[in-house]
Design a protein around this motif. Sequence first.
Motif, PDB file in Angstrom:
ATOM      1  N   ALA A 152       0.838  -1.207   0.000  1.00 16.52           N
ATOM      2  CA  ALA A 152       0.000   0.000   0.000  1.00 16.52           C
ATOM      3  C   ALA A 152       0.871   1.253   0.000  1.00 16.52           C
ATOM      4  O   ALA A 152       0.593   2.231  -0.716  1.00 16.52           O
ATOM      5  N   ASP A 153       1.955   1.226   0.790  1.00 18.45           N
ATOM      6  CA  ASP A 153       2.832   2.393   0.894  1.00 18.45           C
ATOM      7  C   ASP A 153       3.509   2.726  -0.431  1.00 18.45           C
ATOM      8  O   ASP A 153       3.543   3.889  -0.847  1.00 18.45           O
ATOM      9  N   ILE A 154       4.047   1.713  -1.105  1.00 17.50           N
ATOM     10  CA  ILE A 154       4.818   1.986  -2.320  1.00 17.50           C
ATOM     11  C   ILE A 154       3.908   2.297  -3.505  1.00 17.50           C
ATOM     12  O   ILE A 154       4.305   2.972  -4.459  1.00 17.50           O
ATOM     13  N   LEU A 155       2.651   1.818  -3.452  1.00 14.37           N
ATOM     14  CA  LEU A 155       1.683   2.153  -4.495  1.00 14.37           C
ATOM     15  C   LEU A 155       0.981   3.478  -4.230  1.00 14.37           C
ATOM     16  O   LEU A 155       0.567   4.175  -5.160  1.00 14.37           O
ATOM     17  N   GLY A 156       0.779   3.793  -2.941  1.00 11.61           N
ATOM     18  CA  GLY A 156       0.003   4.976  -2.595  1.00 11.61           C
ATOM     19  C   GLY A 156      -1.490   4.783  -2.786  1.00 11.61           C
ATOM     20  O   GLY A 156      -2.228   5.746  -2.963  1.00 11.61           O
ATOM     21  N   VAL A 157      -1.956   3.520  -2.756  1.00 15.35           N
ATOM     22  CA  VAL A 157      -3.393   3.223  -2.864  1.00 15.35           C
ATOM     23  C   VAL A 157      -3.766   2.170  -1.825  1.00 15.35           C
ATOM     24  O   VAL A 157      -2.902   1.497  -1.261  1.00 15.35           O
ATOM     25  N   SER A 158      -5.082   2.021  -1.580  1.00 14.17           N
ATOM     26  CA  SER A 158      -5.575   1.017  -0.648  1.00 14.17           C
ATOM     27  C   SER A 158      -5.377  -0.387  -1.210  1.00 14.17           C
ATOM     28  O   SER A 158      -5.569  -0.618  -2.410  1.00 14.17           O
ATOM     29  N   VAL A 159      -5.008  -1.313  -0.331  1.00 16.48           N
ATOM     30  CA  VAL A 159      -4.861  -2.727  -0.681  1.00 16.48           C
ATOM     31  C   VAL A 159      -5.905  -3.506   0.119  1.00 16.48           C
ATOM     32  O   VAL A 159      -5.996  -3.351   1.337  1.00 16.48           O
ATOM     33  N   ILE A 160      -6.709  -4.343  -0.575  1.00 12.78           N
ATOM     34  CA  ILE A 160      -7.861  -4.985   0.053  1.00 12.78           C
ATOM     35  C   ILE A 160      -7.785  -6.496  -0.118  1.00 12.78           C
ATOM     36  O   ILE A 160      -7.636  -7.004  -1.230  1.00 12.78           O
ATOM     37  N   ARG A 161      -7.915  -7.209   1.011  1.00 10.60           N
ATOM     38  CA  ARG A 161      -7.940  -8.676   1.004  1.00 10.60           C
ATOM     39  C   ARG A 161      -9.378  -9.148   1.215  1.00 10.60           C
ATOM     40  O   ARG A 161     -10.065  -8.662   2.109  1.00 10.60           O
ATOM     41  N   PRO A 162      -9.846 -10.124   0.421  1.00 12.08           N
ATOM     42  CA  PRO A 162     -11.221 -10.613   0.573  1.00 12.08           C
ATOM     43  C   PRO A 162     -11.339 -11.642   1.698  1.00 12.08           C
ATOM     44  O   PRO A 162     -10.337 -12.183   2.176  1.00 12.08           O
ATOM     45  N   GLN A 163     -12.571 -11.918   2.094  1.00 14.80           N
ATOM     46  CA  GLN A 163     -12.828 -12.931   3.123  1.00 14.80           C
ATOM     47  C   GLN A 163     -12.316 -14.297   2.678  1.00 14.80           C
ATOM     48  O   GLN A 163     -11.696 -15.021   3.453  1.00 14.80           O
ATOM     49  N   VAL A 164     -12.590 -14.658   1.426  1.00 11.22           N
ATOM     50  CA  VAL A 164     -12.098 -15.928   0.882  1.00 11.22           C
ATOM     51  C   VAL A 164     -10.867 -15.611   0.051  1.00 11.22           C
ATOM     52  O   VAL A 164     -10.964 -15.028  -1.030  1.00 11.22           O
ATOM     53  N   SER A 165      -9.681 -15.977   0.567  1.00 12.07           N
ATOM     54  CA  SER A 165      -8.442 -15.639  -0.134  1.00 12.07           C
ATOM     55  C   SER A 165      -8.066 -16.697  -1.176  1.00 12.07           C
ATOM     56  O   SER A 165      -7.176 -16.469  -1.991  1.00 12.07           O
ATOM     57  N   GLU A 166      -8.740 -17.835  -1.166  1.00 10.18           N
ATOM     58  CA  GLU A 166      -8.446 -18.900  -2.146  1.00 10.18           C
ATOM     59  C   GLU A 166      -9.220 -18.632  -3.430  1.00 10.18           C
ATOM     60  O   GLU A 166     -10.043 -19.425  -3.887  1.00 10.18           O
ATOM     61  N   THR A 167      -8.954 -17.482  -4.031  1.00 12.35           N
ATOM     62  CA  THR A 167      -9.804 -17.016  -5.130  1.00 12.35           C
ATOM     63  C   THR A 167      -9.550 -17.749  -6.440  1.00 12.35           C
ATOM     64  O   THR A 167     -10.404 -17.731  -7.318  1.00 12.35           O
ATOM     65  N   THR A 168      -8.391 -18.401  -6.580  1.00 13.85           N
ATOM     66  CA  THR A 168      -8.122 -19.133  -7.822  1.00 13.85           C
ATOM     67  C   THR A 168      -9.073 -20.316  -7.952  1.00 13.85           C
ATOM     68  O   THR A 168      -9.781 -20.462  -8.961  1.00 13.85           O
ATOM     69  N   ALA A 169      -9.121 -21.151  -6.936  1.00 14.47           N
ATOM     70  CA  ALA A 169     -10.048 -22.286  -6.957  1.00 14.47           C
ATOM     71  C   ALA A 169     -11.491 -21.790  -6.994  1.00 14.47           C
ATOM     72  O   ALA A 169     -12.341 -22.367  -7.697  1.00 14.47           O
ATOM     73  N   LEU A 170     -11.790 -20.718  -6.267  1.00 13.40           N
ATOM     74  CA  LEU A 170     -13.155 -20.193  -6.239  1.00 13.40           C
ATOM     75  C   LEU A 170     -13.592 -19.730  -7.623  1.00 13.40           C
ATOM     76  O   LEU A 170     -14.733 -19.964  -8.035  1.00 13.40           O
TER      77      LEU A 170
END
Length: 509
Positions: free
Chosen positions: A426-444
């Motif tokens: 987030a710091d080096i991009l200067g934007v918000s970084v968001i993690r979803p409830q289900v992080s196994e998004t590839t299989a999902l």
Amino acid sequence: MASYIAAIDQGTTSTRTMIFDHSGRVVASDQREHRQIFPEAGWVEHDAEEIWANTRATAAGALAAGDLTASEIAAVGITNQRETTLVWDRHTGKPVYNAIVWQDTRTDRIITELGELGGGQERYRDITGLPLATYFSGPKVKWILDNVEGVRERAEAGDLLFGNMDTWVLWNMTGGVDGGLHVTDPTNASRTLLMNLDTLSWDESIAADMGIPMSVLPDIRSSSETYGTTRERGALGGVPIAGILGDQQAATFGQACLSVGEAKNTYGTGNFVLLNTGTEKVMSENGLLTTVCYKIGTNAPVYALEGAIAVTGSLVQWLRDNLNMIGSAAEIENHARTVEDNGGAYFVPAFSGLFAPYWRSDARGAIVGLTRYVNKGHLARAVLEATAFQTREVIDAMNADSGVPLKTLKVDGGMVVNDLLMQFQADILGVSVIRPQVSETTALGAAYAAGLAVGFWASEDDIRANWSEDKRWEPSMDETRRAREYRNWKKAVTKTFGWVEQESSEQQG
């Protein structure tokens, strides 16, 4: 009553089967690692038969873990490590050679020779959306046909089949030598350097340039439709197979990046940033790939811009396995937290050259800025920061190509549990970084593609409704430091260029 969807996630380091309910929640899973085979410097291979055995084992294991039977599974989706290339015999089901992994650089000479036909690195970009690079499947097929004794003759006789790992898994699951389906989807086909992005069909002239018979290529079907059913003797016997998405497109779908301008970054073996550009493909002028994001049934294909980074999570693995600096991947954050910054050290992990936005196969890894002040904590921090810096480079390229600066970044994959990395991102991009409830998004994502095909989910609106935020990191670094850190990183990257001397095909021959 079929209440669940299964997804087979055939990844670079492991294979797993995951089972999801209608809300997108994981109800059961099973996972097995497979060997990484390194015959020579720059060569990376997998044993495809080991992967198929693991696929069968994890399917049975996931059902057992959830106390479920195949009759409770409405459909199966497949997602896979893209570009990893396999050629096998259609009559025996035996691979003619190990699978050549996407990270492998042995096709460098073939890339040089193809570029010398005219157009250099850009020879096929207008058709395929891709530069000539060792990353993609087509040149790997050519290497197998040229270098494994008797294989070209067998291919030309119609006895051999090619596929990325989605095709290998599907072919075996639907019967193998007894009527197995030889099929892929546009997300995987678009990573071969052989598919026309507009028509979603194989380009015969490019295949001819590479000496690849059209008969070895799988049928290209949509990413979400019922291709067939699994063979009866498997754990998932008789269940429809109804979705295929390459792993990064699957993660994009699982992250519900279904509207133009939405982007995600997956932190895995490598990092992959995908930006949904809608039904109009955007040709990159800044080192990104133009690729198919997904094609649902008879709908028009949706395209994406992609920034592919070869080495991120695998750098942590290298620190663990090759240097024995850490005992587990989770330890790296503890070491990095013992210091306030990187101590002036920057680690550029160009182990397989540099992918986006440079596409420099002549680059090799380097640690720069070392002084006697630098300790283990600083190196651990430099390893983590390398992932964030590389992501910043492709986000900058994406902003330039799209003309619309990214406001937030959705993240997923194994490394997103690392709070220090996510905060620095987030710091080096200067934007918000968001993690979803289900992080196994590839299989999902693969599960969603299969579920849409059989009516388990009614529409993409169901997918959007299932997505929910778990954690958000906001930038806290001041602009002066952000600019200085990034300037130093860019300087470090230039030190990796030109390490491998490039020769023309005449010199090599």
